[in-house]
Design an enzyme around this catalytic site. Structure first.
Site, short mmCIF file in Angstrom:
data_model
loop_
_atom_site.label_atom_id
_atom_site.label_comp_id
_atom_site.label_asym_id
_atom_site.label_seq_id
_atom_site.Cartn_x
_atom_site.Cartn_y
_atom_site.Cartn_z
N TYR A 109 0.84 -1.20 0.00
CA TYR A 109 0.00 0.00 0.00
C TYR A 109 0.88 1.26 0.00
O TYR A 109 0.67 2.19 -0.78
CB TYR A 109 -0.86 -0.05 1.26
CG TYR A 109 -1.77 1.12 1.48
CD1 TYR A 109 -2.91 1.28 0.73
CD2 TYR A 109 -1.49 2.06 2.47
CE1 TYR A 109 -3.77 2.35 0.95
CE2 TYR A 109 -2.33 3.14 2.70
CZ TYR A 109 -3.46 3.27 1.94
OH TYR A 109 -4.31 4.34 2.15
N LYS A 117 1.32 4.33 -2.80
CA LYS A 117 1.12 5.75 -2.46
C LYS A 117 2.37 6.57 -2.78
O LYS A 117 2.27 7.71 -3.25
CB LYS A 117 0.76 5.89 -0.98
CG LYS A 117 -0.61 5.35 -0.64
CD LYS A 117 -1.69 6.22 -1.25
CE LYS A 117 -3.09 5.77 -0.91
NZ LYS A 117 -4.12 6.55 -1.62
N1 LIG Z 1 -8.93 6.12 6.89
C1 LIG Z 1 -7.76 6.57 7.31
O1 LIG Z 1 -7.42 6.46 8.49
C2 LIG Z 1 -6.84 7.27 6.37
C3 LIG Z 1 -5.67 7.80 6.92
C4 LIG Z 1 -4.78 8.44 6.09
C5 LIG Z 1 -5.07 8.55 4.76
N2 LIG Z 1 -6.19 8.06 4.25
C6 LIG Z 1 -6.38 8.16 2.81
O2 LIG Z 1 -7.62 8.66 2.44
C7 LIG Z 1 -8.04 8.06 1.22
C8 LIG Z 1 -9.43 7.50 1.41
O3 LIG Z 1 -9.44 6.65 2.53
P1 LIG Z 1 -10.80 6.32 3.30
O4 LIG Z 1 -10.43 5.95 4.67
O5 LIG Z 1 -11.79 7.38 3.05
O6 LIG Z 1 -11.20 4.98 2.56
P2 LIG Z 1 -12.67 4.37 2.32
O7 LIG Z 1 -13.59 4.83 3.40
O8 LIG Z 1 -12.48 2.92 2.09
O9 LIG Z 1 -13.12 5.07 0.97
C9 LIG Z 1 -12.50 4.78 -0.24
C10 LIG Z 1 -13.47 5.09 -1.34
O10 LIG Z 1 -12.85 4.74 -2.58
C11 LIG Z 1 -13.82 4.04 -3.36
N3 LIG Z 1 -13.18 3.12 -4.28
C12 LIG Z 1 -12.27 2.15 -4.00
N4 LIG Z 1 -11.95 1.48 -5.11
C13 LIG Z 1 -12.67 2.03 -6.10
C14 LIG Z 1 -12.78 1.77 -7.50
N5 LIG Z 1 -12.07 0.80 -8.08
N6 LIG Z 1 -13.61 2.53 -8.23
C15 LIG Z 1 -14.36 3.51 -7.65
N7 LIG Z 1 -14.29 3.82 -6.35
C16 LIG Z 1 -13.45 3.07 -5.60
C17 LIG Z 1 -14.64 3.28 -2.35
O11 LIG Z 1 -15.87 2.93 -2.91
P3 LIG Z 1 -16.49 1.48 -2.53
O12 LIG Z 1 -16.55 1.45 -1.03
O13 LIG Z 1 -17.81 1.48 -3.19
O14 LIG Z 1 -15.51 0.47 -3.09
C18 LIG Z 1 -14.77 4.32 -1.24
O15 LIG Z 1 -15.83 5.20 -1.47
C19 LIG Z 1 -7.01 6.98 0.88
O16 LIG Z 1 -6.13 7.45 -0.08
C20 LIG Z 1 -6.27 6.79 2.18
O17 LIG Z 1 -4.92 6.47 1.95
C21 LIG Z 1 -7.11 7.41 5.02
#
Ligand SMILES: NC(=O)c1ccc[n+]([C@@H]2O[C@H](COP(=O)([O-])OP(=O)(O)OC[C@H]3O[C@@H](n4cnc5c(N)ncnc54)[C@H](OP(=O)(O)O)[C@@H]3O)[C@@H](O)[C@H]2O)c1
Length: 320
Positions: A137, A141
């Site tokens: 992962y 990134k």
């Molecule tokens: N959560 C954390 O603690 C955290 C911390 C630091 C950084 N981030 C960053 O923030 C970003 C988002 O994270 P998040 O926590 O919000 O994740 P999340 O809740 O899992 O959301 C990810 C989104 O991306 C969509 N997605 C994934 N694969 C896809 C595809 N092939 N086509 C279209 N949509 C797709 C998912 O839709 P579906 O659910 O319908 O697949 C979901 O809406 C990431 O880059 C992550 O590295 C998150």
């Protein structure tokens, strides 16, 4: 950015993406473009190209990714590297082809070396080995950061990479097989309360230190960066260093202390058993946020308040 600027939020149903949409709407942006995963699979380059041709977004917030905790990263390393490489390179390239000059790419603090000095400064990138449990992962990134930097250098775009710390908030993922630590704690303590369990078993030793940021605070930081005037944005997006900004609260605590806080907010007397046969992950991860602070942004939601809001949201999602 003007209030009618067309802003595409990729991943708008996720934890980060939904907070970005709420933040945009609250600030008065009215021209927000979204597509669900079912409508546009971001692994499908032709579908992404069609989306850009139809909607002509001017600004892109890339919050779509394959995301998960230690268990998910360990179980699905192939998807974690492949999906993230494909999603980000497709969206970034199509954004460039469509003439988008401002794009925000969301990465994660796990891009930094496992044993780098704390707090973690942006210039520690690529100075040592990564934490093995999420290396696929993290490497995806890091490739995304290199891509944004390269496009900025070659094509004069202003693609910025934000590295948020651990996020939590409304609409978090509470599936124990894929969730991050904080939502997992909320669910485990809540279920222990409902069942009247005397103990809750948690992974690891509880010793690692982690930093947390409420998702709406993360969105507010991202929009603050996006709205910077050109001259200030230019200090971040230049040819000398990766266009990288850490986004965090600047404070950390042990997982043990976090568990105590969540237990108190959920309101259970269950005691914790630590399963030290399970991996702890990186011993400490605290971002140096002096860069972001110097640009005029600070968080506004304290950890206890954020956990109370998240727990209330969990109860409404769980119908309880
Ligand atoms: N959560 C954390 O603690 C955290 C911390 C630091 C950084 N981030 C960053 O923030 C970003 C988002 O994270 P998040 O926590 O919000 O994740 P999340 O809740 O899992 O959301 C990810 C989104 O991306 C969509 N997605 C994934 N694969 C896809 C595809 N092939 N086509 C279209 N949509 C797709 C998912 O839709 P579906 O659910 O319908 O697949 C979901 O809406 C990431 O880059 C992550 O590295 C998150």
């Amino acid at each position: 950015m003007k209030f009618d600027t067309r802003v595409y939020v990729a991943g708008h149903r996720g934890l980060a993406g939904s907070a970005l949409v709420r933040g945009l709407a609250a600030r008065g942006y009215s021209n927000i473009v979204t597509r669900t995963h079912a409508e546009v699979d971001l692994l499908d380059a032709a579908a992404v190209a069609r989306l850009f041709a139809e909607e002509k977004p001017e600004v892109v917030l890339l919050a779509a990714a394959k995301v998960g905790g230690i268990l998910a990263n360990n179980t699905y390393p192939a998807e974690f590297v492949r999906d993230n490489l494909v999603i980000q390179s497709t969206v970034i390239h199509e954004a460039f082809r469509a003439g988008v000059t401002r794009l925000l790419f969301l990465g994660s603090s796990c891009i930094y070396p496992r044993d780098c000095p704390q707090p973690i400064r942006e210039d520690y990138l690529l100075t040592g080995p990564l934490e093995p449990t999420n290396r696929p992962y993290a490497i995806a990134k890091i490739a995304g950061i290199e891509m944004c930097w390269s496009y900025n250098r070659q094509y004069g775009t202003r693609y910025l990479c934000v590295m948020p710390t651990n996020l939590y908030g409304l609409g978090d993922n509470y599936d124990l097989t894929t969730s991050h630590v904080l939502p997992a704690l909320i669910r485990k303590f809540h279920e222990a309360k409902v069942r009247g369990d005397a103990t809750v078993t948690l992974w690891g030793t509880g010793a690692p230190r982690r930093e947390f940021l409420y998702s709406d605070d993360m969105a507010s930081a991202c929009l603050h960066l996006l709205e910077l005037p050109d001259d200030r944005l230019s200090t971040l997006v230049n040819n000398r260093a990766p266009p990288l900004v850490n986004v965090g609260s600047g404070e950390d605590l042990t997982i043990r202390d976090l568990a105590d806080l969540v237990r108190e907010i959920v309101g259970t007397r269950a005691t914790v058993t630590w399963d030290s046969s399970k991996p702890d992950g990186t011993p400490r991860k605290l971002l140096d946020v002096s860069h972001l602070n110097a640009l005029g942004w600070r968080p506004s939601i304290a950890l206890g308040d954020g956990i109370r809001r998240a727990y209330a949201n969990y109860l409404s999602l769980a119908g309880g």
